[in-house]
Design an enzyme around this catalytic site. Sequence first.
Site, short mmCIF file in Angstrom:
data_model
loop_
_atom_site.label_atom_id
_atom_site.label_comp_id
_atom_site.label_asym_id
_atom_site.label_seq_id
_atom_site.Cartn_x
_atom_site.Cartn_y
_atom_site.Cartn_z
N GLU A 43 5.02 -8.41 0.00
CA GLU A 43 4.91 -6.83 -1.19
C GLU A 43 6.49 -7.36 -1.20
O GLU A 43 7.10 -7.25 -0.39
CB GLU A 43 4.26 -6.53 -0.40
CG GLU A 43 4.76 -4.88 -1.38
CD GLU A 43 3.82 -3.52 -0.94
OE1 GLU A 43 3.31 -3.66 0.51
OE2 GLU A 43 3.16 -2.71 -1.20
N GLU A 65 0.26 4.24 -1.64
CA GLU A 65 1.00 4.58 -0.60
C GLU A 65 0.89 5.90 -0.36
O GLU A 65 1.23 6.69 0.77
CB GLU A 65 2.98 4.70 -0.80
CG GLU A 65 2.81 2.48 -1.54
CD GLU A 65 2.87 2.27 0.28
OE1 GLU A 65 2.73 2.93 1.20
OE2 GLU A 65 2.68 1.07 0.62
N HIS A 95 -3.72 1.64 6.22
CA HIS A 95 -3.43 1.52 5.15
C HIS A 95 -5.17 0.48 5.30
O HIS A 95 -5.37 -0.61 4.37
CB HIS A 95 -2.44 -0.32 5.32
CG HIS A 95 -1.41 0.63 4.19
ND1 HIS A 95 -1.58 1.06 3.00
CD2 HIS A 95 0.27 0.52 4.47
CE1 HIS A 95 -0.61 1.67 2.63
NE2 HIS A 95 0.72 1.73 3.62
N GLU A 150 0.75 2.02 9.01
CA GLU A 150 -0.02 0.44 8.75
C GLU A 150 -1.41 0.43 8.78
O GLU A 150 -1.90 0.26 7.99
CB GLU A 150 1.40 -0.52 9.26
CG GLU A 150 2.40 -0.11 9.10
CD GLU A 150 2.73 -0.19 7.79
OE1 GLU A 150 2.62 -0.75 7.17
OE2 GLU A 150 3.99 0.31 7.32
N MET A 209 5.37 -3.46 7.54
CA MET A 209 4.21 -4.27 6.73
C MET A 209 2.74 -4.28 7.17
O MET A 209 2.44 -5.03 8.11
CB MET A 209 4.93 -5.52 5.76
CG MET A 209 3.99 -6.17 4.91
SD MET A 209 3.88 -4.52 3.24
CE MET A 209 2.57 -5.64 2.94
N GLU A 210 1.92 -4.60 5.88
CA GLU A 210 0.28 -3.47 6.33
C GLU A 210 -0.51 -5.03 5.89
O GLU A 210 -1.81 -4.82 6.12
CB GLU A 210 -0.44 -2.34 5.90
CG GLU A 210 -0.62 -2.80 4.25
CD GLU A 210 0.16 -2.28 3.32
OE1 GLU A 210 1.68 -2.21 3.91
OE2 GLU A 210 0.37 -1.94 2.40
N1 TRP Z 1 3.82 -1.26 2.65
C1 TRP Z 1 4.93 -1.27 3.71
C2 TRP Z 1 4.32 0.19 3.94
O1 TRP Z 1 4.71 0.84 3.58
C3 TRP Z 1 6.40 -0.94 2.57
C4 TRP Z 1 7.17 -2.60 2.61
C5 TRP Z 1 7.00 -3.29 3.98
C6 TRP Z 1 7.64 -3.13 1.59
N2 TRP Z 1 7.95 -4.42 3.14
C7 TRP Z 1 8.19 -4.48 1.99
C8 TRP Z 1 7.67 -2.87 0.39
C9 TRP Z 1 9.03 -4.93 1.07
C10 TRP Z 1 8.35 -4.18 -0.83
C11 TRP Z 1 8.89 -5.13 -0.16
O2 TRP Z 1 4.66 -0.16 4.18
ZN ZN Z 2 2.36 2.35 3.04
#
Ligand code: TRP
Ligand code: ZN
Length: 880
Positions: A128, A328, A309, A306, A271-272
Site C-alpha cells: 500500500e 481508514e 481492516h 489492522e 499494514m493490514e
Molecule cells: N493501511 C495502513 C493502516 O492504516 C497504513 C499504511 C501502512 C500505509 N503502511 C503504509 C500507507 C505505507 C501508505 C504507505 O493501517
Molecule cells: Zn488503517
Amino acid sequence: MNNVSPQTVYLKDYQPVPYLAGEIFLRFVLEPEATEVASRIEFRPNPAVQRKGAPLVLDGERLELKSVQLDGELLDPSRYEVTATHLTIADVPQRPFTLEIITICHPKANSELSGLYVSSNVFCTQCEAEGFRRITYFYDRPDVMARYKVRIEGPKAACPVLLSNGNPGASGPIPGGDCHFAEWDDPHPKPTYLFALVAGNLALARDVYVTKSGRKVELRIYVETGKENRCGFAMEALKTSMRWDEERFGLEYDLDIFMIVAVSDFNMGAMENKGLNVFNDKYILALPETATDVDYVNIESIIAHEYFHNWTGNRITCRDWFQLCLKEGLTVFRDQEFTSDIRSRAVKRIADVKRLRADQFPEDGGPLAHPVRPVSYIEINNFYTATVYEKGAELCRMMQTLIGRDAFRKAMDLYFARHDGEAATVEDFVRCMADASGRNFDQFFTWYEQAGTPEVTVTETYNEAARAYELTLEQATPATPGQADKKPVPIPLGIGLVGPDGRDMPLDLDGVGVLNEPLIELNEAKKTFRFRNVVKKPVLSLNRGFSAPIRIKNAAPIPEQLFLMKNDGDTFNRWEASQRAAHALIRARLSGGVPAADTKSFIDALRTVLTDSRLDDAFKALMLGLPGEQEIATLIGRDIDPGAIHEARDALRAEIGQGLKDVLLDLWRKTESHAPFRPDPDETGRRSLRYAVLQALAGGNAALGIELASEQLAQATNMTDEIGALSTLVTLEGPEREAAIAAFHDRHKGDHLLVDKWFALQASAPLSSTPARVRELMRHPDFTLANPNRVRSLIGVLSMANPFAFHAEDGDGYAILADTILALDPKNPQVSARMATAFRSWGMLEEKRQALAKAQLERILGTTGLSRDLFEIVSKSLGR
Ligand code: TRP
Ligand code: ZN
C-alpha cells in the site's frame, strides 16, 4: 530528474480497467540483491467496459524485465513497450488469455521501504498504496481484485520462515541445493495493495482462537529471534479484537490462520495485508521494562485497527485511492469504539479529540487542507493524513450519532451484505446509512467533500419571567485552498442546560417537545432553538462528547467554564471547560493582562477536581494537562510567537504548581506503588496522574521537580516509571539531567526501541539548547537516516512535538529539518515528505520566523531531483 511539475490525478477521471484478472500465480526466488519474480495472470476482457481492443497497460517500476509470454508464446520485444512506469501490450486477445512475466527486483537496494525490501535481513513487502508495481507488472490499483497463489523459494538457512497471504499449502526442500519452498493460497480475491510476503529467520509466538461459529484459527506473531517473549500483550490484544468484532459488528475471521510480523524498518505504524499483517515492531514488542503505558495502549489499538481492516478494507475495499477514508475513517472509528468499550470511553474520547486538534485542525486550517475525500493528488502516499483518518472517523461517528447505534449497526450489516467482495465508494457506504435508517444523507455528504473546520458562533438570551431560553447558532467554514465558498453542513450537537444546582434541566424545545435525546441539529447557516420551561438561567454545555468536529468560536466567559469544570454531567465537556479556561488565561497573559483573580479561581476549580474522590486518576491527569502550545497557536491563528506562547503557558503551569503544591504532593504520595506492573486502565490511570503531578510540581518549583524525578528514576522498575520521571527531568537544565540521559543510554543501548526513546527524550526538551543537542545527536553513531523510527524519534519529535525548540528564533530548528529532509529524500521520499508537513503552518508565524521558515521551504523546492512526494508537500505549503 528536473522539477517539472509531476502529474496530478483526479477523482473525476476514474475509469475501470479494460481487462479483469482472475487468478494470479506468483513465484519468488529470493535473493537480497536480485529476486526473480515469475507471474502467471489470467486476464479476461471487462464486460463493463466498451473500449474493445484497448491495449493492456500494466504498472511496473524499477523492474528488470526478462520475458513476456502470452498464452504460452514468448513475445518478441516488438510486441510490447516498456517505460520507466509501464508495460504496454497493444494487441491482446479479446477473450480470456494468460500472461506470464519474469522480472527481477532488488530488495537490498530498496531504501524506500515500498515494494519488496530487506529489513534486518528479513525480506518483507509493503504494497500500500502503490508498492506492488515494484514487485512485478500488474494493474496496481485497488479495483482489480484477483485470487493469489504464491510459491516462495529461498535459502533454508537465511530464510527458514517463508510467508504469504491466505492459507498454507505445500512446503519442503528443493532437491539439489540449500533452498526450500513454501506455497500459499488466498481464497479471497484482493487488490495488489493487500499482497504480502515475508521471509527470514524469525521467531514466533503461537495461540489459537475459536470463532463464534466454532472454527479454529491459528494465531502467530513473528518477531526477531530472542524477542518472542515480548509478544504476549499483542497476542492478547489480537484475541480481544477478534472477539469484539464478533460481538459488536457480527464479523468473524475468514481464514484458517492469522499472522502478524514485526519488522524494525517501516514507513508507518502497521499494514493490514490479508491474513499477514506487517507491523512496525514498536507496535508489537512490549515488556513492562521496555514499553510504557502509552506503548501498551498504542499496541492494543493498532492491533485492533489492522485486524478490523479484514472486513472494512479487505473484504470490502476501495474503488480508487480517493475513497481511502472508506476504509481508514471507518476502521479508525471501529478501533476507537473498541478502545472505548474495553477501557474508559471518556478518557478515549478526550485522547482522540486532543489528537484531532493537534494534528487535524492545523492541517484543515493550513495550505495542505483537503476534504476527507480529496478530489486530486500528486502522490497518494501524501494523503494518509489526519483528515482522511481522524476526521474520516468523526464523520462515521456523526452518522452513528444522527441515526442511533442500532440503525448504524443495521447500516453496517447492509454494507457487508451489499458490497462484500467489491471495491466500493464512499457513496455506496453513505447510501447504506440512508437506506438502513430512512434518513436523507444528501446534505451530510458535504462533510466528505468540503475541507476546513466549521466554526459555530453561539448567542444566548434568557427571559426568566417567560422561562424562555433562546439559543442562536451560526455556522461558517473558513475558505481553504481551492474552495472559497463553503456550504453549511449538518452539525449534530450534544447539549445540556445545566442548572445552578449543577444538574441538567429538561430540554423542552418549542415546536418539538421534550427531547428524547439531548441532541440538536444545526443544518442551516443560522438557526434559533427556543427552549421552554427553563426555570433558572442555565449554563450551556454544547457539543457534549465532542459530537461534531467543529470549533466553537466564542467560548463562554471563564466563570461559566469553571462552573462546568466542576459540575458538567458530561465528562468530556468537563475536561473541555478546563481547556477553555486555561486557554483564556494563557491568551490573557499573552496580551499583557495578569488576571490574578481568574487564575486563582481556575486553580481553585482544579483543586476541587483533584480532591474529588469520586473521580478517577486518568481523568484527573487529563484535567491537569494544559492545552498544547501547537493547539494554542492554531487557535490564535496569526502572527504567532511560539516563544511567547511557551512562556505564557509556563507561567500558568508555575502558578498551578505553586498554588496546588499541597494537593499535588498528596497525590504524589498516594500514587506511589510497588505492585508488579499491570497495563490495565486503573494502573495506567494511576501512573498517568503520577507523572502529570510530577510535571505540575516541576512547573512550580524546578528544584523540587529534579529531586522527585531523580528519586523516582532511581527506584523505577518499569519503563513507564523510567520515562515518566525522565520526561520531566529532561526539561530541567542541570547535572542531574545530563547524568540521567547518559545512564539511560548505557542501560538500554542494546535495544533499538529504547534507543529511539533516548533520542526522543532529548529532542522533546523545551530548552534553548535543544537544537544544538539535536545537531550533535545527528552525528551520534546510533543515528541513521535509514531507519524511519530513528528519524521520527529525533527530527520528528523536534519538529512536531517541541514547538519551542523547533521555532528557535535563529531558525536553526527549521534548518535542521530542511537538512534532514534533503538528505533523506533520495533514500525515502515517503518519510521525507511526511517530515516536511512540519512546515505547513509557517504562514501563521510572526514575520521574522515566517521568513526563516519560508527560506527553508524555498531552499528545498529549489533543489533538483526532488521526489514527487516531497515536491507536492513543499509546493503546496508554499501555496503554489
Ligand atoms: N493501511 C495502513 C493502516 O492504516 C497504513 C499504511 C501502512 C500505509 N503502511 C503504509 C500507507 C505505507 C501508505 C504507505 O493501517
Ligand atoms: Zn488503517
